[in-house]
Every structure is written in structure tokens, then in C-alpha cells.
Design a protein around this motif. Structure first.
Motif, mmCIF file in Angstrom:
data_model
loop_
_atom_site.group_PDB
_atom_site.id
_atom_site.type_symbol
_atom_site.label_atom_id
_atom_site.label_comp_id
_atom_site.label_asym_id
_atom_site.label_seq_id
_atom_site.Cartn_x
_atom_site.Cartn_y
_atom_site.Cartn_z
ATOM 1 N N TYR A 132 0.851 -1.196 0.000
ATOM 2 C CA TYR A 132 0.000 0.000 0.000
ATOM 3 C C TYR A 132 0.881 1.238 0.000
ATOM 4 O O TYR A 132 1.605 1.491 0.966
ATOM 5 N N ILE A 133 0.819 1.995 -1.069
ATOM 6 C CA ILE A 133 1.589 3.243 -1.184
ATOM 7 C C ILE A 133 0.831 4.353 -0.460
ATOM 8 O O ILE A 133 1.424 5.192 0.222
ATOM 9 N N ILE A 134 -0.484 4.332 -0.589
ATOM 10 C CA ILE A 134 -1.364 5.271 0.106
ATOM 11 C C ILE A 134 -2.510 4.482 0.722
ATOM 12 O O ILE A 134 -3.038 3.564 0.089
ATOM 13 N N ARG A 135 -2.865 4.869 1.950
ATOM 14 C CA ARG A 135 -4.032 4.258 2.607
ATOM 15 C C ARG A 135 -5.154 5.274 2.722
ATOM 16 O O ARG A 135 -4.951 6.384 3.244
ATOM 17 N N GLN A 136 -6.308 4.865 2.255
ATOM 18 C CA GLN A 136 -7.511 5.700 2.370
ATOM 19 C C GLN A 136 -7.718 6.101 3.824
ATOM 20 O O GLN A 136 -7.597 5.270 4.731
ATOM 21 N N GLY A 137 -8.011 7.376 4.065
ATOM 22 C CA GLY A 137 -8.292 7.841 5.421
ATOM 23 C C GLY A 137 -7.073 8.380 6.153
ATOM 24 O O GLY A 137 -7.210 9.076 7.147
ATOM 25 N N ALA A 138 -5.870 8.043 5.648
ATOM 26 C CA ALA A 138 -4.647 8.529 6.305
ATOM 27 C C ALA A 138 -4.386 9.984 5.905
ATOM 28 O O ALA A 138 -4.868 10.452 4.870
ATOM 29 N N ARG A 139 -3.610 10.676 6.727
ATOM 30 C CA ARG A 139 -3.129 11.998 6.305
ATOM 31 C C ARG A 139 -1.946 11.785 5.376
ATOM 32 O O ARG A 139 -1.252 10.775 5.482
ATOM 33 N N GLY A 140 -1.725 12.740 4.490
ATOM 34 C CA GLY A 140 -0.626 12.531 3.550
ATOM 35 C C GLY A 140 0.044 13.824 3.152
ATOM 36 O O GLY A 140 -0.611 14.867 3.097
ATOM 37 N N ASP A 141 1.338 13.750 2.912
ATOM 38 C CA ASP A 141 2.118 14.935 2.544
ATOM 39 C C ASP A 141 2.933 14.718 1.287
ATOM 40 O O ASP A 141 3.908 15.424 1.065
ATOM 41 N N THR A 142 2.559 13.733 0.475
ATOM 42 C CA THR A 142 3.393 13.383 -0.673
ATOM 43 C C THR A 142 2.567 13.268 -1.950
ATOM 44 O O THR A 142 1.456 12.730 -1.934
ATOM 45 N N GLN B 48 -4.164 19.084 -1.752
ATOM 46 C CA GLN B 48 -4.868 20.241 -2.261
ATOM 47 C C GLN B 48 -5.723 20.884 -1.188
ATOM 48 O O GLN B 48 -5.739 22.078 -1.035
ATOM 49 N N ASN B 49 -6.416 20.050 -0.399
ATOM 50 C CA ASN B 49 -7.338 20.639 0.574
ATOM 51 C C ASN B 49 -7.021 20.222 2.006
ATOM 52 O O ASN B 49 -7.834 20.402 2.887
ATOM 53 N N GLU B 50 -5.810 19.651 2.204
ATOM 54 C CA GLU B 50 -5.356 19.262 3.538
ATOM 55 C C GLU B 50 -6.312 18.320 4.229
ATOM 56 O O GLU B 50 -6.450 18.308 5.446
ATOM 57 N N GLU B 51 -7.026 17.529 3.437
ATOM 58 C CA GLU B 51 -7.865 16.514 4.033
ATOM 59 C C GLU B 51 -7.166 15.177 3.893
ATOM 60 O O GLU B 51 -6.003 15.117 3.541
ATOM 61 N N VAL B 52 -7.899 14.115 4.187
ATOM 62 C CA VAL B 52 -7.246 12.797 4.187
ATOM 63 C C VAL B 52 -7.284 12.160 2.797
ATOM 64 O O VAL B 52 -7.997 12.617 1.909
ATOM 65 N N ARG B 53 -6.526 11.107 2.650
ATOM 66 C CA ARG B 53 -6.459 10.369 1.384
ATOM 67 C C ARG B 53 -7.820 9.783 1.045
ATOM 68 O O ARG B 53 -8.456 9.149 1.897
ATOM 69 N N THR B 54 -8.236 9.967 -0.199
ATOM 70 C CA THR B 54 -9.593 9.576 -0.592
ATOM 71 C C THR B 54 -9.677 8.143 -1.106
ATOM 72 O O THR B 54 -10.769 7.641 -1.353
#
Ligand code: 6JR
Length: 137
Positions: free
Chosen positions: A46-56, A95-101
Motif C-alpha cells: 500500500y503506497i497510500i491508505r484511504q483515510g490517512a493523512r498525507g504529505d506526498t 490540495q485541501n489538507e484533508e485525508v487520502r480519498t
């Protein structure tokens, strides 16, 4: 060892092959290239997990990934699409500082290579590109 200048040229050439990035001014492309990191993932990771915060922010340099999203009712992960070399992902949480979709899962038996950009560089260099930042799915 590859010199910094050679690597920058290699990255800039690659960025020029990415349809939505290639029209950035040369100077911006060079700055993006200067700030990229290489990230490697094994098949199924998993490179990105839905619901996590992300900076990349990620651009695929080798292999492909699956985009999956959890169904609220069934809790099952449905595959929305696959993305391949030259495609990018991870812009929404920046873009909107929300969590991974969605989830992004490596889907290539030899692994997946990405070029990764941190939030600050993304904000400075890429976020003004509507074709990236305002992408609709
Ligand atoms: N949808 C990344 C690729 C899709 C897609 C639909 C959605 C949202 P991120 O997955 O950026 O991390 O780059 O959120 O930082 O069809 N991606 N295809 N996201 N979200 C994301 C994109 C990439 C995950 C997609 C994505 C939705 C649907 C309903 C909210 C509500």
C-alpha cells in the motif's frame, strides 16, 4: 554513481513525457526535478491508505498501481482504475489538507518505482496547475 546533474537531466526528460506536466516552464521543471525523491514499492504494497493523512505527491516511473476505495456498506475494496508509468496520484490530500480519498496499491511483480514530491514543493511548483490540482474523477 550518477552525478546530480545527470540525474536532474534524467528526471527533467521524464517529466517532459508526463502530459499534464510537460508544459510547465523549464525553470519549474528543473526545480521539480531537484526536489524529487525515488520511492520503491513491492508488489501488493500500500503506497497510500484511504483515510490517512498525507504529505506526498507521486508520479509513477515504473510499473502500475491499483486505485481502490472502500465501499461504505460492504467494507469491500473496489478497484476504481489502474494508473501506469507517467500517471500521477496523491494530489487530493495535498490540495485541501484533508485525508487520502482512496488506496493506492502497487500492482507489478517487479515492483513499482515512483518519483515523490513533498507537500511544500508540490504547493510551490505544481498546485497552480489546474489540470493536476483540480482533476476530476
Ligand atoms: N477517486 C489518490 C485516482 C481516483 C478516483 C474518486 C472520491 C473522493 P489522494 O487516488 O489523491 O490519495 O490522486 O486523495 O491524496 O477515482 N485517484 N483515481 N481518487 N477519489 C487521490 C488521487 C487518486 C488517493 C483517485 C479518488 C475519489 C470519490 C468520492 C471523494 C468522494
Amino acid at each position: 554513481m550518477r552525478s546530480g546533474i545527470r540525474r536532474q537531466k534524467e528526471y527533467t526528460d521524464f517529466l517532459k513525457s508526463v502530459p499534464k506536466l510537460k508544459d510547465l516552464p523549464e525553470e519549474i521543471l528543473n526545480q521539480v526535478a531537484d526536489n524529487l525523491d525515488e520511492c520503491h514499492y513491492t508488489n501488493g504494497e500500500y503506497i497510500i491508505r484511504q483515510g490517512a493523512r498525507g504529505d506526498t505527491f507521486y508520479i509513477i516511473a515504473k510499473g502500475q498501481v491499483k486505485v481502490t476505495k472502500k465501499d461504505k456498506k460492504t467494507s469491500e475494496e473496489a478497484v476504481l482504475r489502474t494508473l501506469q508509468k507517467g500517471d500521477f496520484f496523491g494530489e487530493r490530500a495535498l490540495q485541501n489538507e484533508e485525508v487520502r480519498t482512496a488506496n493506492i496499491v502497487a500492482d507489478n511483480k517487479d515492483g513499482v518505482d515512483c518519483l515523490c514530491l513533498d507537500r511544500d514543493s508540490y504547493t510551490q511548483l505544481i498546485s497552480s496547475l489546474g489540470e493536476v490540482s483540480l482533476r476530476q474523477y
